[in-house]
Scaffold this motif. Structure first.
Motif, PDB file in Angstrom:
ATOM      1  N   ALA A 195      20.787 -26.560 -30.130  1.00  0.00           N
ATOM      2  CA  ALA A 195      19.797 -27.297 -30.915  1.00  0.00           C
ATOM      3  C   ALA A 195      18.988 -28.250 -30.034  1.00  0.00           C
ATOM      4  O   ALA A 195      17.771 -28.403 -30.202  1.00  0.00           O
ATOM      5  CB  ALA A 195      20.493 -28.070 -32.033  1.00  0.00           C
ATOM      6  N   GLY A 196      19.675 -28.889 -29.090  1.00  0.00           N
ATOM      7  CA  GLY A 196      18.970 -29.785 -28.173  1.00  0.00           C
ATOM      8  C   GLY A 196      17.980 -29.036 -27.297  1.00  0.00           C
ATOM      9  O   GLY A 196      16.846 -29.506 -27.058  1.00  0.00           O
ATOM     10  N   VAL A 197      18.385 -27.858 -26.820  1.00  0.00           N
ATOM     11  CA  VAL A 197      17.490 -27.047 -25.988  1.00  0.00           C
ATOM     12  C   VAL A 197      16.275 -26.594 -26.790  1.00  0.00           C
ATOM     13  O   VAL A 197      15.137 -26.651 -26.305  1.00  0.00           O
ATOM     14  CB  VAL A 197      18.259 -25.833 -25.425  1.00  0.00           C
ATOM     15  CG1 VAL A 197      17.290 -24.865 -24.747  1.00  0.00           C
ATOM     16  CG2 VAL A 197      19.325 -26.289 -24.439  1.00  0.00           C
ATOM     17  N   VAL A 198      16.498 -26.154 -28.004  1.00  0.00           N
ATOM     18  CA  VAL A 198      15.381 -25.730 -28.858  1.00  0.00           C
ATOM     19  C   VAL A 198      14.465 -26.919 -29.143  1.00  0.00           C
ATOM     20  O   VAL A 198      13.232 -26.792 -29.177  1.00  0.00           O
ATOM     21  CB  VAL A 198      15.904 -25.122 -30.170  1.00  0.00           C
ATOM     22  CG1 VAL A 198      14.759 -24.878 -31.143  1.00  0.00           C
ATOM     23  CG2 VAL A 198      16.633 -23.815 -29.890  1.00  0.00           C
ATOM     24  N   GLY A 199      15.045 -28.103 -29.324  1.00  0.00           N
ATOM     25  CA  GLY A 199      14.233 -29.297 -29.573  1.00  0.00           C
ATOM     26  C   GLY A 199      13.343 -29.655 -28.400  1.00  0.00           C
ATOM     27  O   GLY A 199      12.301 -30.309 -28.574  1.00  0.00           O
ATOM     28  N   LEU A 259      32.729 -24.352 -30.600  1.00  0.00           N
ATOM     29  CA  LEU A 259      31.611 -23.719 -31.302  1.00  0.00           C
ATOM     30  C   LEU A 259      30.602 -24.760 -31.779  1.00  0.00           C
ATOM     31  O   LEU A 259      29.379 -24.551 -31.692  1.00  0.00           O
ATOM     32  CB  LEU A 259      32.141 -22.907 -32.483  1.00  0.00           C
ATOM     33  CG  LEU A 259      32.920 -21.632 -32.127  1.00  0.00           C
ATOM     34  CD1 LEU A 259      33.573 -21.044 -33.368  1.00  0.00           C
ATOM     35  CD2 LEU A 259      32.005 -20.621 -31.461  1.00  0.00           C
ATOM     36  N   GLU A 260      31.088 -25.874 -32.271  1.00  0.00           N
ATOM     37  CA  GLU A 260      30.175 -26.941 -32.697  1.00  0.00           C
ATOM     38  C   GLU A 260      29.393 -27.498 -31.517  1.00  0.00           C
ATOM     39  O   GLU A 260      28.180 -27.752 -31.622  1.00  0.00           O
ATOM     40  CB  GLU A 260      30.974 -28.050 -33.385  1.00  0.00           C
ATOM     41  CG  GLU A 260      30.089 -29.175 -33.919  1.00  0.00           C
ATOM     42  CD  GLU A 260      30.895 -30.278 -34.591  1.00  0.00           C
ATOM     43  OE1 GLU A 260      30.290 -31.290 -34.978  1.00  0.00           O
ATOM     44  OE2 GLU A 260      32.136 -30.129 -34.710  1.00  0.00           O
ATOM     45  N   ASP A 261      30.086 -27.687 -30.383  1.00  0.00           N
ATOM     46  CA  ASP A 261      29.401 -28.189 -29.189  1.00  0.00           C
ATOM     47  C   ASP A 261      28.303 -27.225 -28.747  1.00  0.00           C
ATOM     48  O   ASP A 261      27.202 -27.648 -28.361  1.00  0.00           O
ATOM     49  CB  ASP A 261      30.402 -28.376 -28.048  1.00  0.00           C
ATOM     50  CG  ASP A 261      31.385 -29.509 -28.320  1.00  0.00           C
ATOM     51  OD1 ASP A 261      31.057 -30.390 -29.143  1.00  0.00           O
ATOM     52  OD2 ASP A 261      32.476 -29.501 -27.717  1.00  0.00           O
ATOM     53  N   ALA A 262      28.607 -25.924 -28.791  1.00  0.00           N
ATOM     54  CA  ALA A 262      27.613 -24.935 -28.377  1.00  0.00           C
ATOM     55  C   ALA A 262      26.388 -24.993 -29.277  1.00  0.00           C
ATOM     56  O   ALA A 262      25.235 -24.921 -28.807  1.00  0.00           O
ATOM     57  CB  ALA A 262      28.230 -23.538 -28.407  1.00  0.00           C
ATOM     58  N   GLN A 268      23.789 -35.480 -21.764  1.00  0.00           N
ATOM     59  CA  GLN A 268      24.548 -36.270 -22.728  1.00  0.00           C
ATOM     60  C   GLN A 268      25.250 -35.370 -23.740  1.00  0.00           C
ATOM     61  O   GLN A 268      26.410 -35.620 -24.104  1.00  0.00           O
ATOM     62  CB  GLN A 268      23.621 -37.247 -23.446  1.00  0.00           C
ATOM     63  CG  GLN A 268      24.338 -38.212 -24.391  1.00  0.00           C
ATOM     64  CD  GLN A 268      23.392 -39.216 -25.022  1.00  0.00           C
ATOM     65  OE1 GLN A 268      22.178 -39.136 -24.811  1.00  0.00           O
ATOM     66  NE2 GLN A 268      23.940 -40.141 -25.788  1.00  0.00           N
ATOM     67  N   LEU A 269      24.581 -34.318 -24.183  1.00  0.00           N
ATOM     68  CA  LEU A 269      25.205 -33.390 -25.113  1.00  0.00           C
ATOM     69  C   LEU A 269      26.416 -32.709 -24.468  1.00  0.00           C
ATOM     70  O   LEU A 269      27.455 -32.518 -25.117  1.00  0.00           O
ATOM     71  CB  LEU A 269      24.188 -32.334 -25.571  1.00  0.00           C
ATOM     72  CG  LEU A 269      23.086 -32.827 -26.515  1.00  0.00           C
ATOM     73  CD1 LEU A 269      22.054 -31.733 -26.743  1.00  0.00           C
ATOM     74  CD2 LEU A 269      23.681 -33.290 -27.847  1.00  0.00           C
ATOM     75  N   LEU A 270      26.283 -32.352 -23.208  1.00  0.00           N
ATOM     76  CA  LEU A 270      27.412 -31.726 -22.507  1.00  0.00           C
ATOM     77  C   LEU A 270      28.571 -32.700 -22.329  1.00  0.00           C
ATOM     78  O   LEU A 270      29.741 -32.311 -22.398  1.00  0.00           O
ATOM     79  CB  LEU A 270      26.954 -31.195 -21.148  1.00  0.00           C
ATOM     80  CG  LEU A 270      25.957 -30.022 -21.174  1.00  0.00           C
ATOM     81  CD1 LEU A 270      25.511 -29.680 -19.757  1.00  0.00           C
ATOM     82  CD2 LEU A 270      26.560 -28.801 -21.847  1.00  0.00           C
ATOM     83  N   ASP A 303      18.301 -26.430 -18.974  1.00  0.00           N
ATOM     84  CA  ASP A 303      18.601 -26.262 -20.395  1.00  0.00           C
ATOM     85  C   ASP A 303      19.247 -24.906 -20.659  1.00  0.00           C
ATOM     86  O   ASP A 303      20.207 -24.785 -21.433  1.00  0.00           O
ATOM     87  CB  ASP A 303      17.324 -26.397 -21.220  1.00  0.00           C
ATOM     88  CG  ASP A 303      16.976 -27.854 -21.506  1.00  0.00           C
ATOM     89  OD1 ASP A 303      17.760 -28.735 -21.114  1.00  0.00           O
ATOM     90  OD2 ASP A 303      15.925 -28.109 -22.119  1.00  0.00           O
ATOM     91  N   LEU A 304      18.701 -23.873 -20.028  1.00  0.00           N
ATOM     92  CA  LEU A 304      19.251 -22.533 -20.217  1.00  0.00           C
ATOM     93  C   LEU A 304      20.683 -22.461 -19.691  1.00  0.00           C
ATOM     94  O   LEU A 304      21.566 -21.864 -20.332  1.00  0.00           O
ATOM     95  CB  LEU A 304      18.366 -21.515 -19.502  1.00  0.00           C
ATOM     96  CG  LEU A 304      18.816 -20.051 -19.571  1.00  0.00           C
ATOM     97  CD1 LEU A 304      18.862 -19.570 -21.014  1.00  0.00           C
ATOM     98  CD2 LEU A 304      17.884 -19.165 -18.734  1.00  0.00           C
ATOM     99  N   THR A 305      20.917 -23.070 -18.541  1.00  0.00           N
ATOM    100  CA  THR A 305      22.273 -23.093 -17.979  1.00  0.00           C
ATOM    101  C   THR A 305      23.241 -23.817 -18.903  1.00  0.00           C
ATOM    102  O   THR A 305      24.384 -23.363 -19.111  1.00  0.00           O
ATOM    103  CB  THR A 305      22.256 -23.773 -16.600  1.00  0.00           C
ATOM    104  OG1 THR A 305      21.372 -23.058 -15.729  1.00  0.00           O
ATOM    105  CG2 THR A 305      23.636 -23.801 -15.987  1.00  0.00           C
TER     106      THR A 305
END
Length: 241
Positions: free
Chosen positions: A158-162, A150-153, A100-102, A204-206
């Motif tokens: 943040a989602g991956v860290v969460g 940059l904001e998307d990245a 969803q973030l992507l 997530d890493l990808t």
């Protein structure tokens, strides 16, 4: 015959027997002893005891076989028992969140056609050779592309860290379930879920790498467009002079 006469006859018979053989010959092995009309045969008794022992041994062997079969069924039941815990729902939710973030990428989506249209309209060709107003508008659009990327990245990161805390909880749960698995099926299912968890982490890493790479690529494209636009402006300046 008087008792005395009967006694004498018996003694004579014994003496006769002793004189003929030199020893007293015992009765045959199959001699029978009667008491009150009941006949006891030692040989027949021994044979019956041996048959009973063999029958008892066969029964014991059958009991052992039944016990082994029961143990085998118990072990098969354990091997077929499913793992009592599952983290697949959590993993799927994490993957969907990253997707969803992507999908919320600003301005330029993760799509080949969208990227091609954006570069044709703002980063090359006529986008760098229009009039002054068009050049200013395209430069502003490229800046917005870079800032949005940059904001998307950052949002994807943040989602991956969460997801890390949830991932750690899932690992603890699955490792504990694997160690206490009652059979082969449960252990295999725990292993499969751990592999699914690893796949989610790779996803997530990808996603994080893709988002970061997208931002860097757009920033580099913006720099290249600025350089090309500066050359065009300089050419026009020299043409006027």
């Amino acid at each position: 015959m008087t008792p005395r006469t009967l006694r004498g006859a018996l003694l004579a018979a014994v003496a006769l027997s002793t004189g003929l053989s030199g020893t007293f010959v015992a009765s045959p092995a199959r001699a029978q002893f009667g008491l009150g009309g009941i006949v006891y045969d030692p040989t027949n008794y021994a044979s019956n005891v041996l048959q009973a022992a063999r029958a008892l041994e066969q029964i014991n062997n059958q009991i052992t076989q039944i016990q082994n079969q029961a143990s085998s069924l118990v072990n098969e039941a354990k091997n077929l028992a499913s793992l009592p815990v599952s983290t697949l729902t959590t993993l799927q939710a994490q993957v969907n969140q990253t997707r969803q973030l992507l999908s919320q990428a600003q301005r330029i989506a993760y799509d080949v056609q969208s990227i091609q249209q954006a570069f044709d309209g703002r980063y090359k060709g006529t986008a760098l050779t229009g009039n002054h107003a068009q050049m200013v508008a395209n430069a502003n659009a490229r800046w917005e592309d870079s800032v949005g990327a940059l904001e998307d990245a950052l949002r994807v990161q943040a989602g991956v860290v969460g997801n890390i805390d949830s991932t750690r909880t899932s690992i603890d749960t699955l490792v504990g379930a694997s160690q206490s698995a009652s059979g082969a099926l449960a252990a295999t299912q725990a292993g499969n879920q751990l592999l699914a968890l690893q796949s989610q982490q790779l996803a997530d890493l990808t996603a994080a790498i893709a988002a970061q790479g997208r931002a860097q690529a757009l920033d580099a494209a913006r720099d290249a467009a600025i350089e090309a636009e500066a050359r065009e402006r300089f050419r026009r300046f020299r043409g006027k002079n």
